[in-house]
Design an enzyme around this catalytic site. Structure first.
Site, short mmCIF file in Angstrom:
data_model
loop_
_atom_site.label_atom_id
_atom_site.label_comp_id
_atom_site.label_asym_id
_atom_site.label_seq_id
_atom_site.Cartn_x
_atom_site.Cartn_y
_atom_site.Cartn_z
N CYS A 257 2.12 3.66 -8.47
CA CYS A 257 3.27 4.46 -8.89
C CYS A 257 4.16 3.65 -9.85
O CYS A 257 3.78 3.43 -10.99
CB CYS A 257 4.04 4.98 -7.68
SG CYS A 257 5.19 6.32 -8.10
N HIS B 101 0.16 7.62 -4.83
CA HIS B 101 0.30 6.69 -3.71
C HIS B 101 -0.97 6.69 -2.87
O HIS B 101 -1.10 7.43 -1.89
CB HIS B 101 1.51 7.09 -2.86
CG HIS B 101 2.81 6.68 -3.47
ND1 HIS B 101 3.43 5.49 -3.18
CD2 HIS B 101 3.59 7.31 -4.39
CE1 HIS B 101 4.56 5.39 -3.88
NE2 HIS B 101 4.68 6.48 -4.63
N GLU C 243 -1.98 4.66 -0.71
CA GLU C 243 -1.79 4.21 0.66
C GLU C 243 -1.53 5.37 1.62
O GLU C 243 -1.61 5.21 2.85
CB GLU C 243 -0.63 3.20 0.74
CG GLU C 243 0.77 3.77 0.61
CD GLU C 243 1.21 4.03 -0.82
OE1 GLU C 243 2.42 4.33 -1.01
OE2 GLU C 243 0.38 3.94 -1.75
#
Length: 246
Positions: free
Chosen positions: A115, A214, A216
């Site tokens: 990001c 993102h 994750e």
């Protein structure tokens, strides 16, 4: 074989936990979990002065580097005046992460940008940003509300390194109101269906990839696996003399 040590840049913010309300160096736990799940050991890297010297010392001990998500990059870093919606940039974090990228380039350490991390990497390369994505696409789906992730369909160039990690299409979690406009030295490799650039990668053997979303937060943790695997191949004996802090 030792588990790769992966550095993650951090926020520096006022934060509350337990009975405390203080400035803190922090990062959402999902980043560390993603590195741990991939077989690496996460190491948090708060802004540290003098930036160049500290970044060189830190990166010399790392096998991989994540430039994490966070606040806007200061527009002065890419020679623009601030948009009305560009706020809360952090000069210390900008300086630190740019120094980390300098050190990673010198040491040949694999890098993943997430990001804001993608935007920092573009600015580090001499590129610039579009400061407010809704001005381009006419809606807020990339950043629907404070603390809320949007979902975006992303198409990945089939011949890219990124495609070998996550495939040629993903529905990803995003939370950004800015995007990369120019990215010297990087190849654009993924786009949202509204045309917003969602990923870029550098040519060559070293893994140097950045995504606007993102990873994750969802199943595309293949990016973290690829970073840890690349870090496992980093040999300090191949780095410049003294780079490991001996």
């Amino acid at each position: 074989m030792a588990r790769p040590l992966i550095g993650l840049s951090t926020y520096r913010e006022q934060a509350r936990w337990g009975v405390w309300d203080q400035h803190a160096d922090l990062l959402p736990t999902v980043y560390a979990h993603a590195i741990e799940t991939a077989g690496g050991v996460p190491a948090l890297l708060p802004p540290t002065k003098p930036y160049d010297e500290a970044a060189t010392a830190a990166v010399a001990r790392l096998d991989g580097l994540v430039i994490s998500g966070g606040a806007d990059v200061a527009p002065q870093r890419y020679d623009q005046d601030p948009h009305d919606r560009t706020t809360n940039w952090r000069e210390d974090r900008d300086s630190w992460e740019l120094a980390l990228l300098d050190a990673a380039d010198r040491a040949g350490v694999p890098v993943l940008g997430v990001c804001r991390g993608m935007q920092v990497m573009a600015v580090h390369a001499g590129g610039g940003l579009d400061q407010h994505v809704p001005d381009l696409v006419g809606d807020d789906r990339h950043n629907p509300a404070p603390g809320v992730f949007g979902e975006t369909s992303v198409s990945v160039a089939p011949e890219s390194r990124l495609a070998s990690m996550i495939g040629t299409s993903q529905t990803v979690h995003c939370h950004h109101h800015q995007s990369v406009r120019d990215h010297p030295g990087f190849t654009a490799v993924a786009w949202a269906d509204d045309g917003v650039l969602e990923a870029m990668e550098a040519p060559g053997d070293r893994l140097c990839v950045a995504v606007q979303w993102h990873p994750e937060m969802a199943a595309d943790a293949g990016l973290f696996q690829a970073l840890v695997d690349a870090g496992a191949g980093v040999t300090r004996s191949a780095r410049p003399s003294g780079a490991a802090g001996d």
